[in-house]
Design a protein around this motif. Structure first.
Motif, PDB file in Angstrom:
ATOM      1  N   LEU A 222     -35.729  11.956 -19.716  1.00  0.00           N
ATOM      2  CA  LEU A 222     -34.976  13.096 -20.556  1.00  0.00           C
ATOM      3  C   LEU A 222     -34.673  12.461 -22.042  1.00  0.00           C
ATOM      4  CD1 LEU A 222     -32.540  14.360 -17.864  1.00  0.00           C
ATOM      5  CD2 LEU A 222     -34.460  15.352 -18.766  1.00  0.00           C
ATOM      6  N   GLU A 223     -34.289  11.201 -22.405  1.00  0.00           N
ATOM      7  CA  GLU A 223     -33.742  10.825 -23.690  1.00  0.00           C
ATOM      8  C   GLU A 223     -35.231  10.760 -24.659  1.00  0.00           C
ATOM      9  OE1 GLU A 223     -31.037  10.429 -24.603  1.00  0.00           O
ATOM     10  OE2 GLU A 223     -29.950  10.059 -23.000  1.00  0.00           O
ATOM     11  N   LEU A 224     -36.318  10.482 -23.864  1.00  0.00           N
ATOM     12  CA  LEU A 224     -37.648  10.514 -24.565  1.00  0.00           C
ATOM     13  C   LEU A 224     -38.175  12.099 -24.973  1.00  0.00           C
ATOM     14  CD1 LEU A 224     -39.615   7.683 -22.621  1.00  0.00           C
ATOM     15  CD2 LEU A 224     -38.900   7.598 -25.031  1.00  0.00           C
ATOM     16  N   GLY A 225     -37.468  12.997 -24.380  1.00  0.00           N
ATOM     17  CA  GLY A 225     -38.227  14.430 -24.680  1.00  0.00           C
ATOM     18  C   GLY A 225     -38.453  15.119 -23.444  1.00  0.00           C
ATOM     19  N   TYR A 226     -38.550  14.638 -22.274  1.00  0.00           N
ATOM     20  CA  TYR A 226     -39.018  15.368 -21.113  1.00  0.00           C
ATOM     21  C   TYR A 226     -37.910  16.259 -20.811  1.00  0.00           C
ATOM     22  CZ  TYR A 226     -42.737  12.072 -19.659  1.00  0.00           C
ATOM     23  OH  TYR A 226     -43.777  11.286 -19.545  1.00  0.00           O
ATOM     24  N   ARG A 227     -38.168  17.414 -20.370  1.00  0.00           N
ATOM     25  CA  ARG A 227     -37.306  18.385 -20.039  1.00  0.00           C
ATOM     26  C   ARG A 227     -37.594  19.249 -18.565  1.00  0.00           C
ATOM     27  NH1 ARG A 227     -35.162  16.060 -23.031  1.00  0.00           N
ATOM     28  NH2 ARG A 227     -33.880  16.779 -24.973  1.00  0.00           N
ATOM     29  N   HIS A 228     -38.346  18.622 -17.901  1.00  0.00           N
ATOM     30  CA  HIS A 228     -38.730  19.079 -16.552  1.00  0.00           C
ATOM     31  C   HIS A 228     -38.948  18.037 -15.575  1.00  0.00           C
ATOM     32  CE1 HIS A 228     -42.441  21.477 -14.019  1.00  0.00           C
ATOM     33  NE2 HIS A 228     -41.270  21.001 -13.087  1.00  0.00           N
ATOM     34  N   ILE A 229     -37.682  18.085 -14.562  1.00  0.00           N
ATOM     35  CA  ILE A 229     -37.620  16.961 -13.633  1.00  0.00           C
ATOM     36  C   ILE A 229     -37.651  17.614 -12.042  1.00  0.00           C
ATOM     37  CG2 ILE A 229     -36.002  15.241 -12.398  1.00  0.00           C
ATOM     38  CD1 ILE A 229     -36.694  14.702 -15.323  1.00  0.00           C
TER      39      ILE A 229
ATOM     40  N   THR B  56     -27.940  12.259 -22.467  1.00  0.00           N
ATOM     41  CA  THR B  56     -27.295  13.020 -23.472  1.00  0.00           C
ATOM     42  C   THR B  56     -28.228  14.290 -23.598  1.00  0.00           C
ATOM     43  OG1 THR B  56     -28.437  11.729 -25.272  1.00  0.00           O
ATOM     44  CG2 THR B  56     -26.215  10.944 -24.397  1.00  0.00           C
ATOM     45  N   VAL B  57     -28.431  15.134 -22.591  1.00  0.00           N
ATOM     46  CA  VAL B  57     -29.001  16.152 -22.630  1.00  0.00           C
ATOM     47  C   VAL B  57     -28.389  17.038 -21.866  1.00  0.00           C
ATOM     48  CG1 VAL B  57     -31.343  17.460 -21.913  1.00  0.00           C
ATOM     49  CG2 VAL B  57     -31.323  15.301 -22.826  1.00  0.00           C
ATOM     50  N   ALA B  58     -28.103  18.459 -22.281  1.00  0.00           N
ATOM     51  CA  ALA B  58     -27.348  19.384 -21.582  1.00  0.00           C
ATOM     52  C   ALA B  58     -28.041  19.972 -20.250  1.00  0.00           C
ATOM     53  CB  ALA B  58     -26.850  20.671 -22.418  1.00  0.00           C
TER      54      ALA B  58
END
Length: 257
Positions: free
Chosen positions: A27-34, A54-56
């Motif tokens: 997520l910190e690297l920019g992934y947005r799909h888990i 630190t991603v909403a």
């Protein structure tokens, strides 16, 4: 295809707090799909790892799957409630039927999925490991639109009929095991394309799927591999490259029913 954030992160095997730090790193690297699942027995540590980033929460596309022993109507509702509690969230963006086996009863199972959408606990409905016939049945029974079909898909296990069906009916295909468990390193056609582009066979496998409009969710545990999978999604293959891989005639299914 594909409207889903790609690459996503597959989390099978990331089942301890130490291993699940890969989720935070992604997520910190920019992934947005888990992507997780009840059967992975890791929803709690995945949820904790998402919270650590630190991603909403609303910026994360979070998917989980109901396992085959919990697909009766009441069990879908109860197991999803438990999944949300473990994940530490009020909703998931996508809930899948993991496999249409065991307790899967299409009218009752999918009625429960529709109820979860109506209640706001689930944003989108998906299915996984379905045939075209099973996809048609699910689409006919669901009130909610079918949003995604997750399936094993890689150069050694190609199902063009599934891609065609998805294009025809406007839902996403999500590929798990896009690297064929590392076997793409041993596929001559993939290696040749990788050599041409001065990259890795793994990158070519991901780029080939992305060129077809497929969302990929490779599992990765190290920052190096996480970065490599992101970079691979931006690699452009030409039509000759795609056709070369399309023409592979061997077949290896890693996760048969």
């Amino acid at each position: 295809m594909s409207d889903l954030p790609t690459p996503g992160l597959g989390t099978m095997g990331l089942d301890t707090p130490e291993k699940a730090t890969a989720v935070t790193t992604a997520l910190e690297l920019g992934y947005r799909h888990i992507d997780t699942a009840q059967i992975y027995d890791n929803e709690r540590v995945v949820g904790d790892a998402i919270t650590e980033a630190t991603v909403a929460r609303d910026d994360v596309f979070l998917a989980t799957k109901v396992w085959a022993d919990s697909l009766a109507y009441d069990d879908v509702l109860e197991s999803t409630r438990a999944s949300l509690e473990k994940l530490g969230t009020d909703y998931v963006d996508l809930l899948y039927v993991h496999r249409p086996i065991e307790t899967y009863d299409p009218p009752e199972t999918l009625r429960a999925f529709d109820e979860l959408v109506e209640s706001g606990r689930v944003e989108h409905v998906g299915v996984s490991n379905f045939t075209v016939e099973e996809l048609d049945e699910a689409r006919a029974l669901l009130d909610a639109p079918l949003a995604a079909h997750q399936t094993e898909y890689h150069p050694l296990f190609q199902r063009p009929e599934l891609l065609e069906h998805a294009r025809e009916h406007d839902y996403d295909v999500v590929a798990y095991s896009p690297l064929a468990g590392g076997r793409v390193r041993e596929v001559d056609e993939v290696v040749a394309v990788a050599t041409k582009h001065d990259t890795t066979p793994e990158a070519v496998s991901i780029a080939w799927l992305v060129a077809k409009g497929v969302c990929v969710i490779p599992k990765a545990s190290s920052e190096r591999h996480l970065r490599a999978n992101m970079e691979a999604s931006a690699l452009s293959l030409d039509a000759e490259d795609v056709e070369r891989i399309d023409g592979i005639e061997r077949e290896v299914e890693l996760f048969p029913e």
